[in-house]
Design a protein around this motif. Structure first.
Motif, mmCIF file in Angstrom:
data_model
loop_
_atom_site.group_PDB
_atom_site.id
_atom_site.type_symbol
_atom_site.label_atom_id
_atom_site.label_comp_id
_atom_site.label_asym_id
_atom_site.label_seq_id
_atom_site.Cartn_x
_atom_site.Cartn_y
_atom_site.Cartn_z
ATOM 1 N N ALA A 26 1.221 -1.454 0.075
ATOM 2 C CA ALA A 26 -0.266 0.331 -0.035
ATOM 3 C C ALA A 26 0.704 0.980 -0.003
ATOM 4 O O ALA A 26 2.034 1.460 0.387
ATOM 5 C CB ALA A 26 -0.605 -0.055 1.358
ATOM 6 N N ARG A 27 0.126 1.837 -0.226
ATOM 7 C CA ARG A 27 1.352 3.685 -0.661
ATOM 8 C C ARG A 27 0.286 4.459 0.587
ATOM 9 O O ARG A 27 -0.867 3.946 0.962
ATOM 10 C CB ARG A 27 1.391 3.945 -1.499
ATOM 11 N N THR A 61 11.259 6.007 -1.292
ATOM 12 C CA THR A 61 9.453 5.979 -0.754
ATOM 13 C C THR A 61 8.917 5.086 -0.331
ATOM 14 O O THR A 61 8.438 5.121 0.802
ATOM 15 C CB THR A 61 9.336 5.205 -2.155
ATOM 16 N N SER A 62 10.433 4.131 -0.197
ATOM 17 C CA SER A 62 10.502 3.504 1.119
ATOM 18 C C SER A 62 10.252 3.739 2.791
ATOM 19 O O SER A 62 10.495 5.274 3.048
ATOM 20 C CB SER A 62 11.475 2.448 1.819
ATOM 21 N N ILE A 63 8.972 3.369 3.711
ATOM 22 C CA ILE A 63 8.758 3.960 4.988
ATOM 23 C C ILE A 63 9.752 2.609 5.633
ATOM 24 O O ILE A 63 9.773 2.170 6.123
ATOM 25 C CB ILE A 63 7.282 3.916 5.474
ATOM 26 N N PRO A 74 12.739 -1.807 5.876
ATOM 27 C CA PRO A 74 11.464 -1.158 5.401
ATOM 28 C C PRO A 74 9.970 -2.000 6.319
ATOM 29 O O PRO A 74 10.263 -3.160 6.756
ATOM 30 C CB PRO A 74 11.187 -1.909 3.980
ATOM 31 N N LEU A 75 8.811 -0.765 7.288
ATOM 32 C CA LEU A 75 8.288 -1.690 7.844
ATOM 33 C C LEU A 75 7.000 -1.960 6.244
ATOM 34 O O LEU A 75 5.996 -1.525 5.991
ATOM 35 C CB LEU A 75 7.183 -0.475 8.001
ATOM 36 N N GLY A 76 7.200 -3.152 6.394
ATOM 37 C CA GLY A 76 6.429 -4.467 5.036
ATOM 38 C C GLY A 76 6.064 -3.492 3.790
ATOM 39 O O GLY A 76 8.086 -3.593 3.754
ATOM 40 N N ASN A 77 5.460 -4.012 3.461
ATOM 41 C CA ASN A 77 5.552 -3.471 2.049
ATOM 42 C C ASN A 77 5.095 -1.987 1.596
ATOM 43 O O ASN A 77 4.772 -1.006 0.424
ATOM 44 C CB ASN A 77 4.272 -4.072 0.675
ATOM 45 N N ALA A 78 5.052 -0.952 2.828
ATOM 46 C CA ALA A 78 4.453 0.302 2.647
ATOM 47 C C ALA A 78 5.237 0.912 1.649
ATOM 48 O O ALA A 78 6.355 1.206 2.037
ATOM 49 C CB ALA A 78 3.521 0.599 4.321
ATOM 50 N N GLU A 79 4.886 2.284 1.333
ATOM 51 C CA GLU A 79 5.372 3.170 0.856
ATOM 52 C C GLU A 79 4.844 4.291 0.888
ATOM 53 O O GLU A 79 3.049 4.878 1.038
ATOM 54 C CB GLU A 79 5.838 2.814 -1.289
ATOM 55 N N TRP A 80 5.490 5.558 0.735
ATOM 56 C CA TRP A 80 4.870 7.180 0.893
ATOM 57 C C TRP A 80 4.186 6.669 -0.795
ATOM 58 O O TRP A 80 4.896 6.775 -1.709
ATOM 59 C CB TRP A 80 5.902 7.963 0.977
ATOM 60 N N ALA A 81 3.541 7.835 -1.249
ATOM 61 C CA ALA A 81 2.847 7.796 -2.473
ATOM 62 C C ALA A 81 3.046 8.896 -2.555
ATOM 63 O O ALA A 81 2.843 9.044 -4.466
ATOM 64 C CB ALA A 81 0.881 8.230 -2.367
ATOM 65 N N ASP A 82 3.910 10.051 -2.455
ATOM 66 C CA ASP A 82 4.299 11.058 -3.120
ATOM 67 C C ASP A 82 5.905 10.874 -2.726
ATOM 68 O O ASP A 82 6.375 10.555 -2.003
ATOM 69 C CB ASP A 82 3.962 11.991 -2.568
#
Length: 190
Positions: A26-27, A61-63, A74-82
């Motif tokens: 998710a983003r 983009t990685s959180i 990285p916190l799972g597959n989460a990424e920033w949307a912008d």
């Protein structure tokens, strides 16, 4: 027969790509929570917020989460949307504009008459800690056109609790930290 082989090869080549686009990623938006409309009176009318400078760990983009061993993962597959630098700059400009009596815009200044003050925010650290806090540290330079506010460079350190150790929890804590940072910046414009 050649058309059939080409289609079959294209289908086989597309399978690994489909497998990589899992539905559990998710983003997330870098955004601030809704805040009260109370405005603080400041000594300037217009402020240009220079593009916020972020460290490498916060500009991708990685959180990331800093774990107990000090490693950033990285916190799972989460990424920033912008783009984080653009999103943090835009969020801070919106907060400063809404929470102060000044008109605030991110650079480049959009009006013919220049701003009466500029803020240059440089972040050293912006990340979630495994201990359950979200930290933003760095420095801000305040420059004035008319001698107000007083020009200076100040350090800042913001820490807010993370209510849930998930991408959504980290995103929410980051938003609250940006609100606190905007309040600190407004204090420098008084």
């Amino acid at each position: 027969m050649t058309g059939l082989n080409w289609r079959g090869a294209a289908f086989v080549m597309a399978l690994p790509l489909a497998a990589c686009s899992g539905t559990d990623s998710a983003r997330y938006l870098i955004d601030a929570p809704a805040v009260a409309d109370a405005q603080t009176r400041v000594s300037v009318q217009t402020v240009e917020l220079r593009d916020v400078s972020l460290p490498t760990h916060a500009s991708g983009t990685s959180i990331f989460l800093r774990e107990a061993d000090g490693g950033l993962r990285p916190l799972g597959n989460a990424e920033w949307a912008d783009d984080p630098e653009r999103a943090v700059t835009g969020t801070l400009a919106q907060l400063l504009d809404a929470r102060s009596s000044a008109t605030v815009s991110a650079e480049p200044w959009p009006l013919r008459d220049g701003p009466t003050a500029r803020l240059d925010v440089r972040v050293d650290k912006m990340l979630a800690e495994a201990s359950g806090v979200f930290d933003i540290t760095g420095q801000v330079a305040v420059s004035a056109v008319d001698g107000r506010p007083r020009e200076r460079v100040e350090r800042f350190a913001i820490s807010v609790p993370i209510t849930e150790m998930s991408a959504a929890g980290v995103t929410e804590a980051q938003g609250r930290a940006l609100v606190e940072l905007s309040d600190a910046l407004i204090g420098l414009l008084r």
